[in-house]
Scaffold this active site. Structure first.
Site, PDB file in Angstrom:
ATOM      1  N   ILE A 154      -0.241  -7.896  -1.769  1.00  0.00           N
ATOM      2  CA  ILE A 154      -0.254  -8.589  -0.588  1.00  0.00           C
ATOM      3  C   ILE A 154       1.378  -8.789  -0.427  1.00  0.00           C
ATOM      4  CG2 ILE A 154      -2.421  -9.425  -0.533  1.00  0.00           C
ATOM      5  CD1 ILE A 154      -1.396 -12.016  -2.293  1.00  0.00           C
ATOM      6  N   GLU A 155       1.529  -8.894   1.060  1.00  0.00           N
ATOM      7  CA  GLU A 155       3.096  -9.009   1.585  1.00  0.00           C
ATOM      8  C   GLU A 155       3.666 -10.215   0.939  1.00  0.00           C
ATOM      9  OE1 GLU A 155       3.017 -10.858   5.810  1.00  0.00           O
ATOM     10  OE2 GLU A 155       1.783  -9.147   5.826  1.00  0.00           O
TER      11      GLU A 155
END
Length: 529
Positions: free
Chosen positions: A329-330
């Site tokens: 995830i970012e």
């Protein structure tokens, strides 16, 4: 430089001058230095200062569920301009946040810059280079050929990106912006200002932001949960060294993330057993998540976004395939189980947590195998809108890292409902559409282009769209329907519900019947027998 001073939040807020460019580290409620932002709002209310500041938010600062973030400073006279990867979002029935009222009221120039590019702009400012030269965002809302990141007319009048030719190719050029103040957050500061992150669900980008400010002679303010004696932090645990920090604000009650005071599983201090994760209840959304999971392959490194796809890790747990792919995830987590709802952006049982700017470098270069993302609209070109919709834009947060992630991803599986508001049910192993949705999501022209179908075709990206009633592929001739759900009428439920003509595969087949049964589907993504 002198060693940092321990100040109250109000004393730290008093350091910020009129007209300053202030960079804030946060991702909604995760890592938000809310106490300092609240003090900044209080100072302005009492004294009218600081005035006319510009704020940079690589990811959103604050949320609509208790961490106000940017809303503390969203006041006329205080905030003059804002550049953010995303903004606080919430349900359409809720009162819009103050920052959205300022944006839609055209009170200040506001920009939605892809998060990775905004981090890149900090790195360029830190090294005193002129700016970012990139192809990320071409033919999307970030391109000056469209909106050029502008969210309102005030921003459109002050462009921040332009197309340039370099070495015989077209590029987007974002000039570096010099931040003069950084407001960052950590768990612990020692007396020399060294910052560690042992209770945080992600580092985000505080090191890059602090470097950009320090190298340009500015002020770095660090909000922390606790203060430690000098020399007690292990050097491997220090992410931001004290030589970059000017002031420390101790806020013992800071939230770990949205509606979460502290959960040691989020910060990797304990690992949860797989049996503690709830699997999705059987229904139409689960059918779609299962179908998305069928696109995965053993050993894949997979980025995951909000929406239907956020439940795919739990599908793999239910199917006994957890660990066969690695989620990313970012906000920085690699591996483990990404969390849902208010805690989205964090993961438990992560294998690693890296700084967001480096995660975005990985995404921008297309080093990963696949991305699972949502859509609000799909248009004739296969372009996708996730970033702006309708008269209540606060329902969407903006693009965040979506543009960075999709620009060169090898495979993307978008998922969402074919129309908005349809009456849907699973009946005897088939999809029942009892009422058609009032809003079509396959539209002639997307309101906002967050992902360019035209560039995807030109680059040879593999693009799949999973809906409750069909599966489609992006081709150079348009969107091709390759699968249809049992119980669905191709003409009435699919072709007639799109604003443009869809192609139909000559070998059109039914979606796997097991998807529409409550029992596990026996997910086969390859790997060791």
């Amino acid at each position: 430089m002198a060693f940092p001073k321990v100040l109250t939040a109000d004393e730290a807020a008093a350091l910020i001058p009129d007209g300053a460019v202030v960079t804030v580290s946060s991702s909604s409620g995760l890592g938000c230095p809310d106490s300092v932002l609240a003090a900044l709002g209080r100072r302005f209310e009492a004294s009218g200062h600081p005035r006319a500041i510009t704020t940079l938010h690589p990811i959103a600062a604050g949320d609509m569920w208790g961490v106000k973030g940017i809303d503390h400073i969203a006041r006329p006279g205080l905030l003059a301009k804002v550049l953010a990867g995303s903004y606080p979002s919430g349900p359409s029935s809720a009162e819009p946040p103050a920052i959205w009222k300022m944006i839609t009221g055209n009170e200040i120039p506001a920009y939605n810059i892809p998060s990775g590019i905004l981090f890149d702009m900090h790195r360029e400012a830190a090294a005193k280079r002129p700016g970012v030269l990139t192809k990320i965002g071409m033919d999307t809302f970030a391109d000056p050929a469209r909106q050029g990141c502008a969210m309102n007319a005030a921003a459109a009048a002050l462009p921040i990106v332009r197309r340039v030719e370099f070495d015989g190719e077209d590029w987007l050029y974002f000039k570096a912006i010099i931040p003069e103040v950084a407001i960052i957050r950590a768990t612990t500061a020692d007396e020399r200002g060294n910052l560690s992150y042992e209770h945080e669900g992600g580092y985000l980008g505080p090191l890059d932001q602090a470097l950009a400010v320090r190298n340009n002679g500015g002020i770095v303010i660090a909000q922390v949960k606790r203060l430690a004696q000098s020399g007690t932090l292990k050097p491997q645990h220090v992410l931001v060294p004290g030589i970059l920090v000017d002031a420390i604000v101790v806020a013992p009650d800071q939230m770990q993330t949205t509606q979460t005071p502290y959960d040691p599983a989020i910060s990797g201090e304990v690992f949860r057993p797989l049996s503690s994760f709830e699997v999705p209840e059987f229904g139409v959304s689960k059918v779609m998540a299962r179908r998305v999971a069928q696109e995965l392959r053993y050993g894949d490194a997979v980025n995951i976004g909000f929406g239907i796809s956020a439940n795919v890790p739990r599908i793999l747990i239910e199917e006994g395939r957890h660990g066969d792919v690695t989620w990313m995830i970012e906000q920085g987590a690699v591996g483990g189980v990404p969390l849902l709802d208010f805690q989205f952006g964090c993961a438990t049982n992560a294998e690693a947590i890296v700084s967001s700017p480096y995660q975005f470098t990985y995404f921008q270069g297309g080093g990963f195998d696949a991305s699972l993302l949502s859509f609000l609209q799909i248009d004739r070109d296969g372009s996708v809108n996730v970033s702006r919709l309708g008269a209540r834009p606060h329902v969407t947060a903006g693009a965040g890292g979506f543009v960075d992630i999709t620009a060169r991803a090898r495979r993307i599986i978008f998922s969402g409902f074919f129309t908005a508001g349809a009456g849907l049910a699973i009946d005897n192993g088939a999809l029942s559409i009892t009422r058609e949705g009032k809003v079509r999501k396959l539209v002639e022209t997307a309101e906002h282009v967050s992902f360019s179908g035209r560039r995807a075709v030109a680059q040879g990206q593999d693009i799949t769209y999973v809906t409750e009633r069909c599966v489609m592929k992006l081709t150079d001739k348009g969107l091709l329907v390759t699968e249809i759900a049992p119980g669905v009428d191709l003409q009435r439920h699919v072709l007639d519900q799109a604003e443009f003509a869809l192609l139909v595969a000559p070998d059109l087949r039914l979606m796997d019947g097991a998807l529409f049964q409550e029992a596990p589907i026996g997910l086969d993504i390859g790997g060791p027998a």
